[in-house]
Design an enzyme around this catalytic site. Structure first.
Site, PDB file in Angstrom:
ATOM      1  N   ASP A  67     -10.283   7.180   0.992  1.00 29.33           N
ATOM      2  CA  ASP A  67     -11.874   7.420   0.907  1.00 29.33           C
ATOM      3  C   ASP A  67     -12.582   7.061   1.911  1.00 29.33           C
ATOM      4  O   ASP A  67     -11.990   6.574   3.090  1.00 29.33           O
ATOM      5  CB  ASP A  67     -12.272   6.577  -0.436  1.00 29.33           C
ATOM      6  CG  ASP A  67     -11.747   5.290  -0.390  1.00 29.33           C
ATOM      7  OD1 ASP A  67     -11.441   4.849   0.678  1.00 29.33           O
ATOM      8  OD2 ASP A  67     -11.819   4.549  -1.416  1.00 29.33           O
ATOM      9  N   ASN A 136     -14.245  -3.438 -11.149  1.00 23.07           N
ATOM     10  CA  ASN A 136     -14.652  -2.560 -12.462  1.00 23.07           C
ATOM     11  C   ASN A 136     -13.519  -1.703 -12.816  1.00 23.07           C
ATOM     12  O   ASN A 136     -13.474  -0.791 -13.307  1.00 23.07           O
ATOM     13  CB  ASN A 136     -15.889  -1.740 -12.464  1.00 23.07           C
ATOM     14  CG  ASN A 136     -15.708  -0.824 -11.145  1.00 23.07           C
ATOM     15  OD1 ASN A 136     -14.929  -0.741 -10.335  1.00 23.07           O
ATOM     16  ND2 ASN A 136     -16.857  -0.250 -10.878  1.00 23.07           N
ATOM     17  N   HIS A 138     -11.764   0.387 -10.509  1.00 17.48           N
ATOM     18  CA  HIS A 138     -11.824   1.751  -9.595  1.00 17.48           C
ATOM     19  C   HIS A 138     -10.625   1.681  -8.683  1.00 17.48           C
ATOM     20  O   HIS A 138     -10.228   0.738  -8.375  1.00 17.48           O
ATOM     21  CB  HIS A 138     -13.255   1.965  -9.022  1.00 17.48           C
ATOM     22  CG  HIS A 138     -13.493   1.209  -7.791  1.00 17.48           C
ATOM     23  ND1 HIS A 138     -14.857   0.674  -7.597  1.00 17.48           N
ATOM     24  CD2 HIS A 138     -12.765   0.868  -6.717  1.00 17.48           C
ATOM     25  CE1 HIS A 138     -14.655   0.101  -6.460  1.00 17.48           C
ATOM     26  NE2 HIS A 138     -13.463  -0.019  -5.875  1.00 17.48           N
ATOM     27  N   GLU A 143     -14.720   5.857  -9.857  1.00 21.21           N
ATOM     28  CA  GLU A 143     -15.567   4.987 -10.808  1.00 21.21           C
ATOM     29  C   GLU A 143     -15.339   5.053 -12.432  1.00 21.21           C
ATOM     30  O   GLU A 143     -14.985   6.346 -12.650  1.00 21.21           O
ATOM     31  CB  GLU A 143     -17.120   5.050 -10.404  1.00 21.21           C
ATOM     32  CG  GLU A 143     -17.509   4.859  -8.938  1.00 21.21           C
ATOM     33  CD  GLU A 143     -17.585   3.109  -8.575  1.00 21.21           C
ATOM     34  OE1 GLU A 143     -16.695   2.472  -9.295  1.00 21.21           O
ATOM     35  OE2 GLU A 143     -18.310   2.856  -7.689  1.00 21.21           O
TER      36      GLU A 143
HETATM   37  C1  GLP Z   1     -13.448  -0.446  -2.019  1.00 20.62           C
HETATM   38  C2  GLP Z   1     -12.139   0.657  -1.840  1.00 20.62           C
HETATM   39  C3  GLP Z   1     -11.226   0.427  -2.589  1.00 20.62           C
HETATM   40  C4  GLP Z   1     -10.558  -0.856  -2.707  1.00 20.62           C
HETATM   41  C5  GLP Z   1     -11.697  -1.827  -3.334  1.00 20.62           C
HETATM   42  C6  GLP Z   1     -11.460  -3.348  -3.627  1.00 20.62           C
HETATM   43  O1  GLP Z   1     -14.390  -0.135  -3.241  1.00 20.62           O
HETATM   44  N1  GLP Z   1     -13.094   1.958  -1.921  1.00 20.62           N
HETATM   45  O2  GLP Z   1     -10.135   1.450  -2.209  1.00 20.62           O
HETATM   46  O3  GLP Z   1      -9.532  -1.094  -3.482  1.00 20.62           O
HETATM   47  O4  GLP Z   1     -12.835  -1.646  -2.717  1.00 20.62           O
HETATM   48  O5  GLP Z   1     -11.557  -4.082  -2.214  1.00 20.62           O
HETATM   49  P1  GLP Z   1     -10.921  -5.386  -1.964  1.00 20.62           P
HETATM   50  O6  GLP Z   1      -9.523  -5.106  -1.969  1.00 20.62           O
HETATM   51  O7  GLP Z   1     -11.775  -5.891  -0.769  1.00 20.62           O
HETATM   52  O8  GLP Z   1     -11.317  -6.361  -3.401  1.00 20.62           O
END
Ligand code: GLP
Length: 241
Positions: A67, A136, A138, A143
């Site tokens: 992403d 959440n 995702h 989402e």
């Molecule tokens: C972002 C990214 C995701 C990632 C998520 C969780 O929203 N787009 O790909 O998995 O954060 O991040 P973290 O590992 O910092 O909790």
């Protein structure tokens, strides 16, 4: 679905990096799907160390990131392209022409999504997709919602994701409100999927995603249906499983 229990974040990172390293060793021209966020940072450190000690060669490896924020230039401080460059790509011998991340400044979002999906397909598809999970549920930026969106698409980020990601920006107002993300189909088409999760604060969503019903309200739950899905979590994150 395979669950690998790690003692702590260091152990989780070492185990997951070992899985990715094995993939690249067995198939040097692997197509890796990569993720951002805090969770993969330990893995990227381990992979850089393994490269420095001569254990892995990334010269033929191709990478597709999950992403990218819409509206950020590739060299913007919070862009995922710069994140990947700082934390992994600049530390290993992967070739710049083999790096793929959606273009946050693309003028035509539909064309950019189609281009990205075609680029994945033209490479033969993703061999191993690394994922984190949002609070959440995702994955990438897919989402929670009423349906699974199949291919790479532009999403409106939820307030909870904007809140969570505001830690990387000076103010909440600076967080982009849209992002490009691989779709659920893009992720499910990967031959192997590896999701990492750390910390007690993710334990509840991990339980919902991997012990609850498969539902677009918890996008990660679809991974229960993947034929080669590995969840690597530390004790805290897996404490409710
Ligand atoms: C972002 C990214 C995701 C990632 C998520 C969780 O929203 N787009 O790909 O998995 O954060 O991040 P973290 O590992 O910092 O909790």
């Amino acid at each position: 679905m395979r669950v690998i229990r790690a003692v702590d974040y260091f152990d989780l990172s070492r185990k997951a990096a070992g899985i990715i390293a094995a993939m690249v060793t067995l198939k040097p021209d692997s197509v890796l799907g990569l993720a951002t966020g805090d969770s993969p940072l330990g893995i990227y450190r381990h992979l850089a160390d393994s490269f420095n000690s001569g254990d892995i060669d990334f010269s033929q490896t191709r990478a597709f990131n999950l992403d990218e924020y819409r509206g950020l230039a590739p060299d913007a401080e919070q862009s995922y392209r710069l994140f990947m460059w700082k934390n992994l790509f600049s530390k290993i011998n992967i070739k710049t022409e083999n790096l793929n991340i959606p273009d946050g400044l693309a003028g035509d979002p539909d064309a950019e999504c189609a281009r990205y999906e075609a680029a994945i397909r033209d490479c033969g598809g993703v061999d191993m997709q690394l994922l984190g999970i949002g609070h959440n549920g995702h994955i990438g930026f897919n989402e929670p919602g009423g349906s699974f969106v199949v291919n790479t698409h532009l999403v409106d980020l939820t307030d909870s994701t904007i809140d969570a990601n505001s830690r990387f920006f000076k103010t909440r107002e600076e967080v982009p409100v849209q992002a490009y993300t691989m779709g659920i189909g893009s992720i499910m088409r990967a031959r192997k999927v590896l999701l990492i999760v750390t910390g007690r604060q993710k334990a509840e969503i991990v339980k919902r995603a991997f012990r609850g019903a498969v539902s677009p309200e918890v996008p990660a739950s679809i991974l229960q249906l993947h034929c080669d899905f590995t969840l690597v979590g530390d004790e805290a994150a897996l404490s409710l499983m």
